[in-house]
Design a protein around this motif. Structure first.
Motif, PDB file in Angstrom:
ATOM      1  N   ARG A 120      91.364  15.309  30.641  1.00 28.82           N
ATOM      2  CA  ARG A 120      90.489  14.594  29.713  1.00 28.82           C
ATOM      3  C   ARG A 120      89.745  13.457  30.404  1.00 28.82           C
ATOM      4  O   ARG A 120      89.331  12.493  29.768  1.00 28.82           O
ATOM      5  CB  ARG A 120      91.308  14.045  28.546  1.00 28.82           C
ATOM      6  N   SER A 121      89.590  13.568  31.718  1.00 35.19           N
ATOM      7  CA  SER A 121      88.956  12.488  32.465  1.00 35.19           C
ATOM      8  C   SER A 121      87.515  12.267  32.056  1.00 35.19           C
ATOM      9  O   SER A 121      86.967  11.178  32.228  1.00 35.19           O
ATOM     10  CB  SER A 121      89.029  12.787  33.972  1.00 35.19           C
ATOM     11  N   PHE A 122      86.874  13.299  31.515  1.00 31.65           N
ATOM     12  CA  PHE A 122      85.471  13.190  31.106  1.00 31.65           C
ATOM     13  C   PHE A 122      85.303  12.466  29.778  1.00 31.65           C
ATOM     14  O   PHE A 122      84.208  12.034  29.432  1.00 31.65           O
ATOM     15  CB  PHE A 122      84.863  14.594  30.972  1.00 31.65           C
ATOM     16  N   ALA A 123      86.381  12.336  29.008  1.00 26.27           N
ATOM     17  CA  ALA A 123      86.278  11.855  27.624  1.00 26.27           C
ATOM     18  C   ALA A 123      85.736  10.433  27.543  1.00 26.27           C
ATOM     19  O   ALA A 123      84.875  10.129  26.715  1.00 26.27           O
ATOM     20  CB  ALA A 123      87.637  11.950  26.934  1.00 26.27           C
ATOM     21  N   ARG A 124      86.229   9.555  28.406  1.00 27.58           N
ATOM     22  CA  ARG A 124      85.775   8.162  28.349  1.00 27.58           C
ATOM     23  C   ARG A 124      84.317   8.041  28.745  1.00 27.58           C
ATOM     24  O   ARG A 124      83.541   7.317  28.108  1.00 27.58           O
ATOM     25  CB  ARG A 124      86.645   7.277  29.258  1.00 27.58           C
ATOM     26  N   ASP A 125      83.910   8.762  29.801  1.00 23.04           N
ATOM     27  CA  ASP A 125      82.527   8.677  30.254  1.00 23.04           C
ATOM     28  C   ASP A 125      81.540   9.119  29.171  1.00 23.04           C
ATOM     29  O   ASP A 125      80.460   8.548  29.020  1.00 23.04           O
ATOM     30  CB  ASP A 125      82.323   9.550  31.503  1.00 23.04           C
ATOM     31  N   ARG A 167      84.667  24.180  33.160  1.00 23.64           N
ATOM     32  CA  ARG A 167      85.109  22.787  33.302  1.00 23.64           C
ATOM     33  C   ARG A 167      83.915  21.873  33.066  1.00 23.64           C
ATOM     34  O   ARG A 167      82.766  22.254  33.287  1.00 23.64           O
ATOM     35  CB  ARG A 167      85.647  22.513  34.708  1.00 23.64           C
ATOM     36  N   LEU A 168      84.220  20.672  32.627  1.00 27.03           N
ATOM     37  CA  LEU A 168      83.193  19.643  32.435  1.00 27.03           C
ATOM     38  C   LEU A 168      83.585  18.449  33.299  1.00 27.03           C
ATOM     39  O   LEU A 168      84.642  17.840  33.106  1.00 27.03           O
ATOM     40  CB  LEU A 168      83.122  19.245  30.960  1.00 27.03           C
ATOM     41  N   PHE A 169      82.736  18.123  34.266  1.00 23.87           N
ATOM     42  CA  PHE A 169      82.998  17.011  35.187  1.00 23.87           C
ATOM     43  C   PHE A 169      82.001  15.889  34.924  1.00 23.87           C
ATOM     44  O   PHE A 169      80.820  16.151  34.653  1.00 23.87           O
ATOM     45  CB  PHE A 169      82.854  17.470  36.634  1.00 23.87           C
ATOM     46  N   THR A 170      82.470  14.660  35.039  1.00 25.44           N
ATOM     47  CA  THR A 170      81.578  13.509  34.872  1.00 25.44           C
ATOM     48  C   THR A 170      81.852  12.477  35.960  1.00 25.44           C
ATOM     49  O   THR A 170      82.974  12.364  36.466  1.00 25.44           O
ATOM     50  CB  THR A 170      81.776  12.827  33.499  1.00 25.44           C
ATOM     51  N   HIS A 171      80.819  11.734  36.292  1.00 20.78           N
ATOM     52  CA  HIS A 171      80.946  10.601  37.208  1.00 20.78           C
ATOM     53  C   HIS A 171      80.033   9.502  36.688  1.00 20.78           C
ATOM     54  O   HIS A 171      78.812   9.579  36.816  1.00 20.78           O
ATOM     55  CB  HIS A 171      80.550  11.005  38.633  1.00 20.78           C
ATOM     56  N   PHE A 172      80.653   8.501  36.077  1.00 19.35           N
ATOM     57  CA  PHE A 172      79.922   7.346  35.580  1.00 19.35           C
ATOM     58  C   PHE A 172      80.399   6.115  36.341  1.00 19.35           C
ATOM     59  O   PHE A 172      81.522   6.082  36.854  1.00 19.35           O
ATOM     60  CB  PHE A 172      80.166   7.146  34.080  1.00 19.35           C
ATOM     61  N   GLU A 173      79.543   5.114  36.376  1.00 23.44           N
ATOM     62  CA  GLU A 173      79.868   3.903  37.123  1.00 23.44           C
ATOM     63  C   GLU A 173      81.113   3.234  36.562  1.00 23.44           C
ATOM     64  O   GLU A 173      81.296   3.128  35.350  1.00 23.44           O
ATOM     65  CB  GLU A 173      78.686   2.930  37.073  1.00 23.44           C
ATOM     66  N   ARG A 174      81.993   2.800  37.444  1.00 28.77           N
ATOM     67  CA  ARG A 174      83.203   2.091  37.057  1.00 28.77           C
ATOM     68  C   ARG A 174      83.332   0.816  37.872  1.00 28.77           C
ATOM     69  O   ARG A 174      82.776   0.689  38.959  1.00 28.77           O
ATOM     70  CB  ARG A 174      84.439   2.962  37.276  1.00 28.77           C
TER      71      ARG A 174
END
Length: 518
Positions: free
Chosen positions: A29-34, A382-389
């Motif tokens: 669920r790593s994509f959920a927050r982004d 799969r759904l992958f996301t990379h947002f600024e952290r």
């Protein structure tokens, strides 16, 4: 125990019920927050008793297009207000049954436990009979509800349910005829059969009624009511049972026969129905505000996708609650197009579009209606996301290093059937390095043939090849500082915005030179 009908259907998946869905990447669920999906799921599940189920289903995407359509059919059926209302009432009543049974298990007094069990069975019989009757005449088209209708019809016609209904009615009527009197003298309480004695409490009220002079302050002390009974009431109930042995013996026998009266298949179906009810209840105020929802066409093979009139569900919920307008957008990929490179001024809706893209594909993959007037979407593996952290000081690594590590993990795990959403990466480096790294990254994504949204400040990336589509957030033509929040398909021209802003504030080279030399 009520007889169970054969062929119990699943409302979340064909065949046997599958609480939690049959998803592919529900563990990740790593994509959920982004994507703000965690906010959406939390708002839908709320503090409901079944929130764990709802969260589990919403985080368990399906990989089979027919499985998605199976759920879409149920949602379509429940769009009928009459059917939705009946199913919601059924679910509320079964919720009362569950509450009664839980409370009964906590009670120490036998006759009170039995009374709560009897009441629970009466509510259950009424709820099941009512829903079966409504479904028998309702216009339903989904495979799930048609199967459930047949299941209910067989169940309510079974000898077990017929006996349960008759026994419950007979027992309630018998206990309803029990009348007894209590006489309290000091610390002594006497219980006897009712023989037509006067009701002293009614006589006292009639006596003092004549002295009533309009509204007066109520000096009575209020006590919190609890499901349990105290020891005095318990003793009175025991004495009453001795006075009416036939009725209470029958109650004992009833509870032994029907201790597990509730059919597991119906309880399971109720639990699964709550997923549909919760989602439709969540989007109802958005629809009332004029925002569209649709049932997207789903494909696990074709990557030609589009959506019109779409929006960020999390943001829209917030704006509608604040009575603020919601801006909708659209996107499309045709032929060999696979990647959106989104550029434009800051705070113009680029990140919102990226989140919308991810939200739509995820919500569609669990069978839900999605924001938009029309949509065709891809069923990804799969759904992958990379947002600024924010930088993590504990790792002792810089932001660029963190970006590279996370991107490397995504590229190693992604396939041609994946969706990748990248938002404002490589912002901590120079323009030259961001262009170089962005080009290498998108080249790898193009080789994978994965669908991708890449939000960036590097305009050159929007013209890397035929697989790349340029989209831009736009401004009000007469006021470059004002955003429209519309993101449109057009070639990147970020410098034009910089020039427009410079002209508005008198900061062009010509204006500055004129000031310096004047």
């Amino acid at each position: 125990m009520a007889q169970r009908a054969p062929g119990n259907p699943g409302l979340l998946s064909a065949g046997a019920p599958a609480i939690g869905g049959t998803g592919g990447h529900d563990a990740d669920r790593s994509f959920a927050r982004d994507l703000n999906l965690d906010q959406i799921v939390m708002a839908i599940a709320g503090d409901r008793e079944e929130r764990d189920l709802i969260s589990s289903v919403l985080f368990a995407p399906l990989r089979d297009a027919d499985a998605v359509r199976y759920r879409q059919e149920v949602f379509r059926d429940l769009e009928d207000p009459a059917l939705f209302g009946e199913v919601q009432r059924f679910s509320e009543l079964i919720g009362e049954v569950r509450a009664h049974l839980r409370q009964s298990a906590k009670m120490a007094e036998r006759y009170q436990r039995q009374g709560w069990l009897l009441d629970a069975a009466a509510i259950y019989c009424g709820a099941v009979g009512s829903l079966a009757s409504h479904l028998a005449s309702a216009q339903v088209g989904s495979r799930a509800l048609l199967a459930f209708r047949d299941y209910l019809a067989a169940y309510v016609a079974s000898d077990g349910f017929t006996a349960l209904t008759a026994d419950t009615r007979r027992q309630q009527e018998a206990l309803g005829q029990v009348r007894y009197c209590t006489r309290i003298r000091g610390d002594r309480v006497e219980v006897s059969r009712y023989e037509g004695e006067a009701d002293y409490s009614a006589e006292v009220l009639r006596t003092f009624e004549r002295f009533k002079q309009g509204a007066v302050k109520d000096y009575r002390i209020g006590y919190r009511t609890r499901p349990g009974i105290n020891h005095v009431t318990a003793e009175i109930l025991e004495l009453a049972a001795r006075l009416f042995p036939e009725e209470f013996t029958a109650l004992d026998e009833y509870c032994r026969r029907h201790a597990a009266f509730a059919d597991e298949g119906i309880l399971h179906a109720d639990t699964e129905l709550r997923f549909y009810l919760a989602y439709l209840a969540h989007i109802r105020p958005l629809r009332a505000a004029g925002l569209p929802f649709c049932y997207p066409e789903i494909s696990a093979s074709s990557k030609e996708i589009h959506a019109a009139g779409t929006f960020d569900l999390a943001l829209a919920s917030k704006l509608v609650s604040e009575r603020q307008p919601v801006v909708t957008n659209e996107f499309r990929l045709e032929g060999r197009e696979r990647i959106f490179v989104v550029t434009g001024p800051n705070q113009g809706g680029k990140t919102t579009l990226a989140r919308t893209f991810g939200q739509l594909h995820h919500l569609a993959s669990v069978g839900c209606p999605v924001p938009g007037s029309t949509a065709r979407l891809f069923l990804a593996d799969r759904l992958f996301t990379h947002f600024e952290r924010e930088e993590d000081l504990a790792t002792l690594s810089g932001k660029l290093e963190d970006d590279l590590v996370r991107i490397g993990e995504i590229l190693r795990a992604a396939t041609g059937d994946s969706i990748v959403v990248l938002n404002e990466i490589f912002t901590s480096t120079t323009l030259h390095d961001a262009r170089f790294l962005g080009t290498r990254l998108l080249t790898k994504v193009m080789r994978l043939d994965a669908l991708c949204v890449y939000v960036t400040f590097v305009d050159e990336l929007a013209s890397l090849g035929e697989q790349v589509v340029s989209m831009m957030s736009t401004i009000v033509p007469d006021n470059p500082a004002e955003r429209t929040y519309k993101v449109v398909r057009k070639p990147a021209d970020g410098l034009a915005y910089a020039l427009a802003l410079a002209e508005k504030h008198g900061l062009t080279y010509e204006r500055l030179h004129a000031r310096v030399t004047s």
